[in-house]
Design a protein around this motif. Structure first.
Motif, PDB file in Angstrom:
ATOM      1  N   ASP A  80     -48.254 -32.055  31.147  1.00 42.55           N
ATOM      2  CA  ASP A  80     -47.547 -32.916  31.694  1.00 42.55           C
ATOM      3  C   ASP A  80     -47.080 -32.604  33.097  1.00 42.55           C
ATOM      4  O   ASP A  80     -47.067 -33.427  34.243  1.00 42.55           O
ATOM      5  CB  ASP A  80     -46.333 -33.480  30.937  1.00 42.55           C
ATOM      6  N   LYS A  81     -46.585 -31.361  33.105  1.00 41.17           N
ATOM      7  CA  LYS A  81     -46.030 -30.846  34.445  1.00 41.17           C
ATOM      8  C   LYS A  81     -47.019 -30.518  35.519  1.00 41.17           C
ATOM      9  O   LYS A  81     -47.006 -30.751  36.705  1.00 41.17           O
ATOM     10  CB  LYS A  81     -45.085 -29.753  33.948  1.00 41.17           C
ATOM     11  N   VAL A  82     -48.008 -30.094  34.918  1.00 36.84           N
ATOM     12  CA  VAL A  82     -49.467 -29.526  35.872  1.00 36.84           C
ATOM     13  C   VAL A  82     -49.753 -30.999  36.611  1.00 36.84           C
ATOM     14  O   VAL A  82     -50.510 -30.756  37.902  1.00 36.84           O
ATOM     15  CB  VAL A  82     -50.576 -29.114  34.994  1.00 36.84           C
ATOM     16  N   PHE A  83     -49.997 -32.208  36.014  1.00 40.09           N
ATOM     17  CA  PHE A  83     -50.029 -33.291  36.491  1.00 40.09           C
ATOM     18  C   PHE A  83     -49.098 -34.097  37.014  1.00 40.09           C
ATOM     19  O   PHE A  83     -49.280 -35.355  37.350  1.00 40.09           O
ATOM     20  CB  PHE A  83     -51.467 -34.180  35.781  1.00 40.09           C
ATOM     21  N   ASP A  84     -48.012 -33.750  37.022  1.00 44.86           N
ATOM     22  CA  ASP A  84     -46.682 -34.290  37.618  1.00 44.86           C
ATOM     23  C   ASP A  84     -46.445 -34.219  39.113  1.00 44.86           C
ATOM     24  O   ASP A  84     -45.881 -33.455  39.632  1.00 44.86           O
ATOM     25  CB  ASP A  84     -45.333 -33.863  36.796  1.00 44.86           C
ATOM     26  N   ILE A  85     -47.373 -35.220  39.853  1.00 44.31           N
ATOM     27  CA  ILE A  85     -47.219 -35.017  41.362  1.00 44.31           C
ATOM     28  C   ILE A  85     -45.960 -35.144  41.809  1.00 44.31           C
ATOM     29  O   ILE A  85     -45.532 -34.661  42.934  1.00 44.31           O
ATOM     30  CB  ILE A  85     -48.363 -36.305  41.741  1.00 44.31           C
ATOM     31  N   GLU A  86     -44.974 -36.016  41.042  1.00 49.83           N
ATOM     32  CA  GLU A  86     -43.696 -36.115  41.688  1.00 49.83           C
ATOM     33  C   GLU A  86     -42.921 -34.842  41.874  1.00 49.83           C
ATOM     34  O   GLU A  86     -42.249 -34.402  42.643  1.00 49.83           O
ATOM     35  CB  GLU A  86     -42.892 -37.301  41.332  1.00 49.83           C
ATOM     36  N   LEU A  87     -42.956 -34.099  40.523  1.00 47.59           N
ATOM     37  CA  LEU A  87     -42.423 -32.840  40.498  1.00 47.59           C
ATOM     38  C   LEU A  87     -42.993 -31.744  41.469  1.00 47.59           C
ATOM     39  O   LEU A  87     -42.379 -31.217  42.071  1.00 47.59           O
ATOM     40  CB  LEU A  87     -42.604 -32.336  38.890  1.00 47.59           C
ATOM     41  N   LEU A  88     -44.296 -31.836  41.671  1.00 44.40           N
ATOM     42  CA  LEU A  88     -44.825 -30.786  42.508  1.00 44.40           C
ATOM     43  C   LEU A  88     -44.333 -30.918  43.973  1.00 44.40           C
ATOM     44  O   LEU A  88     -44.279 -30.201  44.778  1.00 44.40           O
ATOM     45  CB  LEU A  88     -46.411 -30.868  42.284  1.00 44.40           C
ATOM     46  N   ALA A  89     -44.311 -32.379  44.367  1.00 43.01           N
ATOM     47  CA  ALA A  89     -44.041 -32.748  45.632  1.00 43.01           C
ATOM     48  C   ALA A  89     -42.655 -32.510  45.800  1.00 43.01           C
ATOM     49  O   ALA A  89     -42.261 -31.880  46.935  1.00 43.01           O
ATOM     50  CB  ALA A  89     -43.950 -34.145  45.820  1.00 43.01           C
ATOM     51  N   GLU A  90     -41.782 -32.549  44.697  1.00 40.36           N
ATOM     52  CA  GLU A  90     -40.278 -31.984  44.862  1.00 40.36           C
ATOM     53  C   GLU A  90     -40.247 -30.627  45.104  1.00 40.36           C
ATOM     54  O   GLU A  90     -39.453 -30.191  45.744  1.00 40.36           O
ATOM     55  CB  GLU A  90     -39.691 -32.353  43.664  1.00 40.36           C
ATOM     56  N   ARG A  91     -41.254 -29.840  44.326  1.00 37.62           N
ATOM     57  CA  ARG A  91     -40.936 -28.467  44.556  1.00 37.62           C
ATOM     58  C   ARG A  91     -41.345 -27.725  45.836  1.00 37.62           C
ATOM     59  O   ARG A  91     -41.123 -27.006  46.663  1.00 37.62           O
ATOM     60  CB  ARG A  91     -41.968 -27.780  43.588  1.00 37.62           C
ATOM     61  N   LEU A  92     -42.437 -28.640  46.503  1.00 40.58           N
ATOM     62  CA  LEU A  92     -42.848 -28.382  48.066  1.00 40.58           C
ATOM     63  C   LEU A  92     -41.849 -28.637  48.771  1.00 40.58           C
ATOM     64  O   LEU A  92     -41.668 -27.889  49.844  1.00 40.58           O
ATOM     65  CB  LEU A  92     -44.079 -29.205  48.160  1.00 40.58           C
ATOM     66  N   GLY A  93     -41.068 -29.896  48.535  1.00 41.22           N
ATOM     67  CA  GLY A  93     -39.812 -29.914  49.388  1.00 41.22           C
ATOM     68  C   GLY A  93     -38.908 -28.763  49.418  1.00 41.22           C
ATOM     69  O   GLY A  93     -38.273 -28.311  50.511  1.00 41.22           O
ATOM     70  N   GLN A  94     -38.989 -28.297  48.407  1.00 40.83           N
ATOM     71  CA  GLN A  94     -37.790 -27.096  48.061  1.00 40.83           C
ATOM     72  C   GLN A  94     -38.395 -25.924  48.957  1.00 40.83           C
ATOM     73  O   GLN A  94     -37.524 -25.172  49.432  1.00 40.83           O
ATOM     74  CB  GLN A  94     -37.612 -26.855  46.444  1.00 40.83           C
ATOM     75  N   ALA A  95     -39.832 -25.688  48.969  1.00 34.47           N
ATOM     76  CA  ALA A  95     -40.112 -24.582  49.549  1.00 34.47           C
ATOM     77  C   ALA A  95     -39.819 -24.862  50.918  1.00 34.47           C
ATOM     78  O   ALA A  95     -39.703 -23.864  51.848  1.00 34.47           O
ATOM     79  CB  ALA A  95     -41.766 -24.535  49.097  1.00 34.47           C
ATOM     80  N   THR A  96     -39.931 -26.091  51.523  1.00 33.77           N
ATOM     81  CA  THR A  96     -39.748 -26.465  52.837  1.00 33.77           C
ATOM     82  C   THR A  96     -38.286 -26.268  53.347  1.00 33.77           C
ATOM     83  O   THR A  96     -38.260 -25.534  54.363  1.00 33.77           O
ATOM     84  CB  THR A  96     -40.471 -27.778  52.981  1.00 33.77           C
ATOM     85  N   ASP A  97     -37.516 -26.521  52.462  1.00 39.30           N
ATOM     86  CA  ASP A  97     -36.036 -26.149  52.723  1.00 39.30           C
ATOM     87  C   ASP A  97     -35.940 -24.615  52.826  1.00 39.30           C
ATOM     88  O   ASP A  97     -35.010 -24.454  53.852  1.00 39.30           O
ATOM     89  CB  ASP A  97     -35.192 -26.729  51.313  1.00 39.30           C
ATOM     90  N   TRP A  98     -36.466 -24.141  52.055  1.00 42.15           N
ATOM     91  CA  TRP A  98     -36.265 -22.591  52.007  1.00 42.15           C
ATOM     92  C   TRP A  98     -36.761 -21.954  53.273  1.00 42.15           C
ATOM     93  O   TRP A  98     -36.125 -21.027  54.083  1.00 42.15           O
ATOM     94  CB  TRP A  98     -37.156 -21.892  50.617  1.00 42.15           C
ATOM     95  N   ALA A  99     -38.075 -22.342  53.711  1.00 42.86           N
ATOM     96  CA  ALA A  99     -38.480 -21.948  55.136  1.00 42.86           C
ATOM     97  C   ALA A  99     -37.820 -22.082  56.226  1.00 42.86           C
ATOM     98  O   ALA A  99     -37.617 -21.283  57.233  1.00 42.86           O
ATOM     99  CB  ALA A  99     -39.916 -22.679  55.013  1.00 42.86           C
ATOM    100  N   HIS A 100     -36.939 -23.373  56.257  1.00 43.96           N
ATOM    101  CA  HIS A 100     -36.253 -23.669  57.197  1.00 43.96           C
ATOM    102  C   HIS A 100     -34.797 -22.773  57.350  1.00 43.96           C
ATOM    103  O   HIS A 100     -34.272 -22.886  58.217  1.00 43.96           O
ATOM    104  CB  HIS A 100     -35.862 -25.226  57.291  1.00 43.96           C
TER     105      HIS A 100
END
Length: 222
Positions: A80-100
């Motif tokens: 369910d999490k492997v194909f949870d695109i909203e969750l994966l997008a949220e995690r990608l946003g968190q990585a972007t927050d970290w990078a900034h």
């Protein structure tokens, strides 16, 4: 097959809060012109040999790269999490927050490189993140998984597919119709879904480098 030692020699491990996701940050030999964050497909991660090769090419072209696992170790087996695109997008946003907030990458324009299901997450994150995303590249991706978010994407987007990957070509063509940003569909001759055929991944490297060079450098004002 694990990535080669040469592909990893200019990278180091990082941890992305709040979930403690593992990533590999790589910096180019010269001043970085932008940061490309990788979103991997299902069953893949920061050590993906193909994405490591693309990342190495981008670092040679002057870009920092961040390859990360969007799921924690204890989540990898949860379909369910492997194909949870909203969750994966949220995690990608968190990585972007970290990078900034990270010293080496705080001032760099950001682009996303998504592979397979990771492309859907990259496009959804590009549409929703509070940070401006300068460009998106998809390799053999499923942009359709971004759903209605496609129409909200403003980042210039290049979709790369193999000519032998007929089903995914159709899905990318449909996504192109829904995108309202600057967009490009590149079909690599003789390539299947994983771009395993000789010379095809090199074409992906050239196409990705060209797109990020145009749009991340423009965002950086260079």
């Amino acid at each position: 097959m694990p990535p080669s030692t040469s592909a990893l020699q200019d990278t180091h491990e990082v941890t992305i809060p709040p979930r403690g996701l593992r990533g590999m940050l790589g910096m180019p030999a010269t001043a970085a012109q932008g940061l490309v964050v990788f979103a991997h497909g299902s069953g893949s991660g920061r050590l993906s040999p193909r994405n490591q090769r693309v990342a190495t090419a981008l670092r040679k072209a002057g870009f920092a790269t961040l390859l990360l696992d969007l799921l924690a170790d204890d989540e990898d087996g949860d379909r369910d999490k492997v194909f949870d695109i909203e969750l994966l997008a949220e995690r990608l946003g968190q990585a972007t927050d970290w990078a900034h907030l990270h010293t080496d990458t705080a001032l760099l324009p950001v682009g996303y490189f998504g592979a397979s299901t990771g492309a859907g997450a990259a496009l959804m994150a590009a549409a929703s993140t509070k940070h401006r995303i300068a460009a998106v590249v998809s390799r053999g991706g499923r942009p359709d998984l971004a759903g209605d978010a496609l129409e909200a994407v403003r980042a210039p987007t290049r979709l790369i597919v193999g000519s032998l990957d007929s089903v995914v070509i159709g899905l990318n063509e449909e996504a192109m119709e829904r995108l309202r940003c600057e967009k490009s569909l590149a079909v690599v001759p003789g390539a299947s879904h994983l771009f395993e055929e000789p010379g095809t991944l090199e074409q992906v490297m050239l196409l990705a480098t060209d797109w990020f060079s145009r749009h991340l450098r423009a965002a950086d004002g260079r």
